[in-house]
Write an enzyme that holds these catalytic residues in place. Structure first.
Site, PDB file in Angstrom:
ATOM      1  N   TYR A  17      60.156 -45.459 -46.886  1.00  0.00           N
ATOM      2  CA  TYR A  17      60.260 -46.419 -46.167  1.00  0.00           C
ATOM      3  C   TYR A  17      61.311 -47.388 -46.803  1.00  0.00           C
ATOM      4  O   TYR A  17      61.319 -47.737 -47.810  1.00  0.00           O
ATOM      5  CB  TYR A  17      58.648 -47.120 -46.298  1.00  0.00           C
ATOM      6  CG  TYR A  17      58.512 -48.435 -45.913  1.00  0.00           C
ATOM      7  CD1 TYR A  17      58.785 -48.625 -44.466  1.00  0.00           C
ATOM      8  CD2 TYR A  17      58.662 -49.366 -46.843  1.00  0.00           C
ATOM      9  CE1 TYR A  17      58.649 -50.024 -43.836  1.00  0.00           C
ATOM     10  CE2 TYR A  17      58.620 -50.898 -46.247  1.00  0.00           C
ATOM     11  CZ  TYR A  17      58.703 -51.246 -44.813  1.00  0.00           C
ATOM     12  OH  TYR A  17      58.485 -52.343 -44.246  1.00  0.00           O
ATOM     13  N   HIS A  55      63.651 -65.443 -51.669  1.00  0.00           N
ATOM     14  CA  HIS A  55      63.111 -64.850 -50.445  1.00  0.00           C
ATOM     15  C   HIS A  55      63.157 -65.983 -49.353  1.00  0.00           C
ATOM     16  O   HIS A  55      62.327 -66.596 -48.892  1.00  0.00           O
ATOM     17  CB  HIS A  55      61.760 -64.336 -50.710  1.00  0.00           C
ATOM     18  CG  HIS A  55      61.116 -63.704 -49.756  1.00  0.00           C
ATOM     19  ND1 HIS A  55      59.857 -63.446 -49.843  1.00  0.00           N
ATOM     20  CD2 HIS A  55      61.589 -62.703 -48.778  1.00  0.00           C
ATOM     21  CE1 HIS A  55      59.435 -62.618 -48.725  1.00  0.00           C
ATOM     22  NE2 HIS A  55      60.655 -62.316 -48.153  1.00  0.00           N
ATOM     23  N   ARG A  78      55.924 -51.296 -47.879  1.00  0.00           N
ATOM     24  CA  ARG A  78      56.180 -51.424 -49.403  1.00  0.00           C
ATOM     25  C   ARG A  78      55.021 -50.881 -50.462  1.00  0.00           C
ATOM     26  O   ARG A  78      53.840 -51.459 -49.828  1.00  0.00           O
ATOM     27  CB  ARG A  78      56.559 -52.792 -49.741  1.00  0.00           C
ATOM     28  CG  ARG A  78      58.403 -53.168 -49.360  1.00  0.00           C
ATOM     29  CD  ARG A  78      58.611 -54.432 -50.055  1.00  0.00           C
ATOM     30  NE  ARG A  78      57.843 -55.671 -49.264  1.00  0.00           N
ATOM     31  CZ  ARG A  78      56.759 -56.287 -49.766  1.00  0.00           C
ATOM     32  NH1 ARG A  78      56.557 -56.321 -50.830  1.00  0.00           N
ATOM     33  NH2 ARG A  78      56.449 -57.257 -48.924  1.00  0.00           N
ATOM     34  N   LYS A 109      65.221 -55.661 -51.196  1.00  0.00           N
ATOM     35  CA  LYS A 109      64.177 -56.191 -52.076  1.00  0.00           C
ATOM     36  C   LYS A 109      64.508 -56.002 -53.518  1.00  0.00           C
ATOM     37  O   LYS A 109      64.371 -56.655 -54.330  1.00  0.00           O
ATOM     38  CB  LYS A 109      62.455 -55.697 -51.665  1.00  0.00           C
ATOM     39  CG  LYS A 109      62.307 -56.067 -50.246  1.00  0.00           C
ATOM     40  CD  LYS A 109      62.236 -57.655 -49.971  1.00  0.00           C
ATOM     41  CE  LYS A 109      61.754 -58.161 -48.647  1.00  0.00           C
ATOM     42  NZ  LYS A 109      61.924 -59.423 -48.187  1.00  0.00           N
ATOM     43  N   ARG A 152      59.505 -51.126 -37.742  1.00  0.00           N
ATOM     44  CA  ARG A 152      60.896 -52.039 -38.070  1.00  0.00           C
ATOM     45  C   ARG A 152      62.120 -51.824 -37.231  1.00  0.00           C
ATOM     46  O   ARG A 152      62.069 -50.701 -36.508  1.00  0.00           O
ATOM     47  CB  ARG A 152      61.032 -51.763 -39.774  1.00  0.00           C
ATOM     48  CG  ARG A 152      60.042 -52.113 -40.576  1.00  0.00           C
ATOM     49  CD  ARG A 152      60.328 -53.759 -40.657  1.00  0.00           C
ATOM     50  NE  ARG A 152      59.023 -53.958 -41.663  1.00  0.00           N
ATOM     51  CZ  ARG A 152      59.377 -55.190 -42.530  1.00  0.00           C
ATOM     52  NH1 ARG A 152      60.314 -55.683 -42.821  1.00  0.00           N
ATOM     53  NH2 ARG A 152      58.163 -55.590 -43.098  1.00  0.00           N
ATOM     54  N   CYS A 181      54.733 -65.257 -41.790  1.00  0.00           N
ATOM     55  CA  CYS A 181      54.750 -66.600 -41.326  1.00  0.00           C
ATOM     56  C   CYS A 181      56.011 -66.861 -40.530  1.00  0.00           C
ATOM     57  O   CYS A 181      56.264 -68.299 -40.220  1.00  0.00           O
ATOM     58  CB  CYS A 181      54.827 -67.285 -42.536  1.00  0.00           C
ATOM     59  SG  CYS A 181      53.375 -67.009 -43.695  1.00  0.00           S
ATOM     60  N   SER A 183      55.573 -63.220 -46.310  1.00  0.00           N
ATOM     61  CA  SER A 183      55.860 -62.380 -45.124  1.00  0.00           C
ATOM     62  C   SER A 183      54.655 -62.688 -44.211  1.00  0.00           C
ATOM     63  O   SER A 183      53.602 -63.245 -44.308  1.00  0.00           O
ATOM     64  CB  SER A 183      55.289 -60.885 -45.631  1.00  0.00           C
ATOM     65  OG  SER A 183      56.354 -60.473 -46.689  1.00  0.00           O
ATOM     66  N   ASP A 223      65.898 -63.434 -44.599  1.00  0.00           N
ATOM     67  CA  ASP A 223      65.260 -63.014 -45.363  1.00  0.00           C
ATOM     68  C   ASP A 223      65.506 -63.241 -46.989  1.00  0.00           C
ATOM     69  O   ASP A 223      64.661 -63.436 -47.725  1.00  0.00           O
ATOM     70  CB  ASP A 223      65.052 -61.545 -45.386  1.00  0.00           C
ATOM     71  CG  ASP A 223      63.979 -60.719 -46.131  1.00  0.00           C
ATOM     72  OD1 ASP A 223      62.990 -61.289 -46.255  1.00  0.00           O
ATOM     73  OD2 ASP A 223      64.098 -59.876 -46.701  1.00  0.00           O
TER      74      ASP A 223
HETATM   75  C1  OXD Z   1      58.840 -58.528 -46.387  1.00  0.00           C
HETATM   76  C2  OXD Z   1      59.993 -57.935 -45.801  1.00  0.00           C
HETATM   77  O1  OXD Z   1      57.963 -57.779 -46.677  1.00  0.00           O
HETATM   78  O2  OXD Z   1      60.901 -58.739 -45.494  1.00  0.00           O
HETATM   79  O3  OXD Z   1      58.999 -59.959 -46.905  1.00  0.00           O
HETATM   80  O4  OXD Z   1      60.007 -56.807 -45.354  1.00  0.00           O
HETATM   81 MN    MN Z   2      60.885 -60.607 -46.599  1.00  0.00          MN
END
Ligand code: OXD
Ligand code: MN
Length: 594
Positions: free
Chosen positions: A200, A229, A72, A209, A378, A253, A251, A280
């Site tokens: 991406y 989130h 991102r 998102k 990913r 964690c 992110s 997520d």
């Molecule tokens: C993030 C994702 O960056 O879920 O939080 O991709």
């Molecule tokens: Mn995320």
């Protein structure tokens, strides 16, 4: 052309965007297996995806992005509200008129020679009062195939749009994939998203998102609900009863791992079982019973591959064996894939994520190892293939939430778990969550970045208003969930983790659930309610008493220092910050000085 809808607003918009982007043809995605197959074949022929070994990895493909298009791009992500103040101090802002003007110049003619796909999709079960509809126009087959995994897309959504003509207008074009002409624009006031110049996932799967967090958080504020989130997981207790928790972590964690953990041996004897609702995003509404209910608007996982193995996440290892699109991993000679931290040995050769021949031990010009898979490579994979997938994924009102958990990565200071005194205090905890950056990733070890409710990059409006909205939500509930903070990452003086994490985290979730229905006591401290150490079930886990004590130690001096960082963070909101949060700040200060 003949349109498969009577929705005039949709027809007019598709026509208008087609005039701008000038595709050779327009194809409406119907969600059928036949159409998907055809698009897959075309994507293979055009080199957009590579089929993997269909015996070992049935239904799986590999995609490679451009090397400068692998994550991102927060600095190119804008919230375009009329007033700068409404985007707030934590978002990059652009006035809508200039944003449209700039992007229009890039979109103009960008789809020449290409097909424009029209993807009608529902975030959440089609027709649920919790759900929202979007329509994404894109010139990327990769986007179409990913959206078919991540969302409910196709004809059923068009039928729903005959009854309710409201939808988020999502426009995407790869254009030239030029980072200098890349823009990810959100227009909350127009319910629209324009993304150009990227391929991406986080920038282009606009249901994720962009819609489900940035636009949805704005809609949630207007309509009285929350877009967060957060993972959602059900914990089936030994008596068969299932309690659900929602948990927000920045992110990296471990949200995905937590959402589908397998109970540790020591607790298995009790009969616990985890049901994964989402990893997520959570959309949460106050239902007619006065409590908070949540759905996961997505139908897939778009997760980080490296580090996925039987130790970190056995359920994900199983899930990604079929029907999965891999992005930017290593291709092995037998048509399977590999990544750093994968199960089993390192392959002796392969094609790396940039499409170059690769062997272990290769170094770049600066002497650093060349990775087989990009660190942010990913998988896109259906939730329904996950062995722990909840049986309630299609339920229109989702699941009732008993506890909300906030967490971050903190080597010091934050105890393994504690409970807030009440909702308002819980909102203060969420609003002040921070995570430490690791040297490997971002430089200075121990540097703390505040990431309120793990929403810093995802809140589509002024965070001061967002905090106020959280406070209001608490007042509207008859039985609000209890709010907790956890920290799996506390370390000793030498930097070694004090807590083993991963599946052992269930021991802490067990205490949280016991607190939710008052089955266990707690001790009142300046921070909140902390567990009595003896109340955490440690069966089968050999952890020194000293480590346990360190995990729950309260360093008052350190917390007074922490308050300075919180004050600086709050001050950027000036008079917009809700007074309740300053009140919580002051009372915590007083409790620490006692
Ligand atoms: C993030 C994702 O960056 O879920 O939080 O991709
Ligand atoms: Mn995320």
């Amino acid at each position: 052309m003949k349109f498969p809808t009577h929705n005039k607003k949709l027809i007019d918009w598709v026509n208008k965007m087609a005039r701008l982007c000038q595709p050779d043809q327009i194809l409406w995605i119907d969600g059928s297996v036949e159409q998907k197959k055809k698009i897959e074949e075309e994507a293979i022929a055009g080199g957009e995806i590579i089929p993997l070994n269909q015996e070992k990895l049935p239904g799986c493909f590999l995609h490679r992005t451009a090397p400068d298009d692998v994550a991102r791009t927060e600095h190119l992500t804008y919230i375009c509200t009329k007033r700068k103040r409404d985007a707030g101090p934590n978002n990059t802002w652009m006035p809508p008129q200039s944003a449209y003007r700039k992007a229009r110049a890039i979109f103009k003619g960008a789809m020449r020679g290409r097909t424009m796909y029209v993807i009608p999709f529902s975030m959440g079960p089609v027709g649920s009062p919790f759900s929202k509809i979007g329509v994404e126009l894109t010139d990327s087959k990769y986007v179409v195939l990913n959206m078919l995994i991540m969302t409910r897309a196709g004809e059923a959504v068009l039928r729903q749009l005959e009854k309710d003509d409201d939808f988020t207008k999502c426009l995407h074009s790869k254009a030239d994939l030029d980072i200098n002409k890349r823009l990810i624009l959100h227009f909350p006031e127009d319910n629209a998203i324009w993304s150009v110049g990227s391929g991406y996932g986080g920038n282009v799967l606009l249901g994720k998102k962009c819609l489900s967090l940035r636009i949805a958080s704005f809609l949630g504020k207007q309509e009285g609900w929350l877009a967060e989130h957060m993972l959602i997981m059900g914990i089936e207790e030994p008596n068969g009863h299932i309690e659900y928790i929602a948990a927000a972590f920045p992110s990296a964690c471990g949200k995905t791992n937590l959402a589908m953990l397998i109970p540790p041996e020591g607790l298995k004897r009790k009969g616990y079982r985890i049901w994964t609702v989402g990893d997520d995003i959570a959309w949460m509404r106050i239902d007619s019973d006065g409590s908070l209910w949540a759905i996961n608007p997505e139908t897939g996982f778009f997760g980080v591959v490296p580090g996925t193995n039987l130790q970190s996440n056995p359920n994900m290892v199983e899930t990604i064996k079929k029907d999965t699109i891999y992005t930017n991993v290593l291709l092995e000679p037998d048509g399977t894939v590999w990544w750093e931290g994968a199960e089993g040995g390192v392959p002796s050769s392969g094609i790396d994520w940039q499409g170059r021949p690769w062997k272990p031990g290769m170094l770049d010009n600066e002497g650093r190892p060349i990775l087989g898979a990009h660190p942010n490579s990913r998988f896109t994979t259906p939730i329904s293939n996950c062995p722990s997938a909840s049986f309630r994924l299609e339920q229109h009102h989702g699941v009732p939430i008993s506890a909300i958990v906030f967490g971050g990565r903190r080597q010091r200071l934050v105890p393994l778990v504690y409970e807030s005194f009440n909702w308002q205090h819980g909102v203060f905890i969420g609003a002040t969550i921070a995570s430490e950056l690791t040297a490997a990733q971002f430089g200075k070890i121990g540097q703390v970045r505040r990431d309120p409710m793990a929403m810093l990059p995802f809140c589509g409006y002024n965070m001061a208003d967002y905090f106020r909205h959280w406070l209001e939500m608490g007042k509207s509930m008859q039985k609000p969930p209890k709010i907790f903070q956890v920290n799996w990452f506390r370390a000793d003086e030498k930097g070694g983790f004090l807590w083993p994490g991963f599946r052992e985290n269930l021991r802490i979730l067990e205490w949280i659930l016991q607190r939710c229905d008052n089955r266990v006591g707690a001790r009142e401290t300046p921070l909140g309610y902390l567990p009595e150490i003896a109340d955490i079930d440690m069966t089968g886990l050999a952890l020194a008493q000293e480590s346990l004590e360190k995990l729950f130690a309260i360093d008052k001096k350190g917390w007074l220092e922490e308050l300075k960082g919180i004050k600086a963070f709050f001050r950027q909101f000036k008079k917009d910050l809700p007074a309740e949060l300053w009140e919580e700040y002051e009372t915590l200060h007083r409790r620490l000085l006692k």
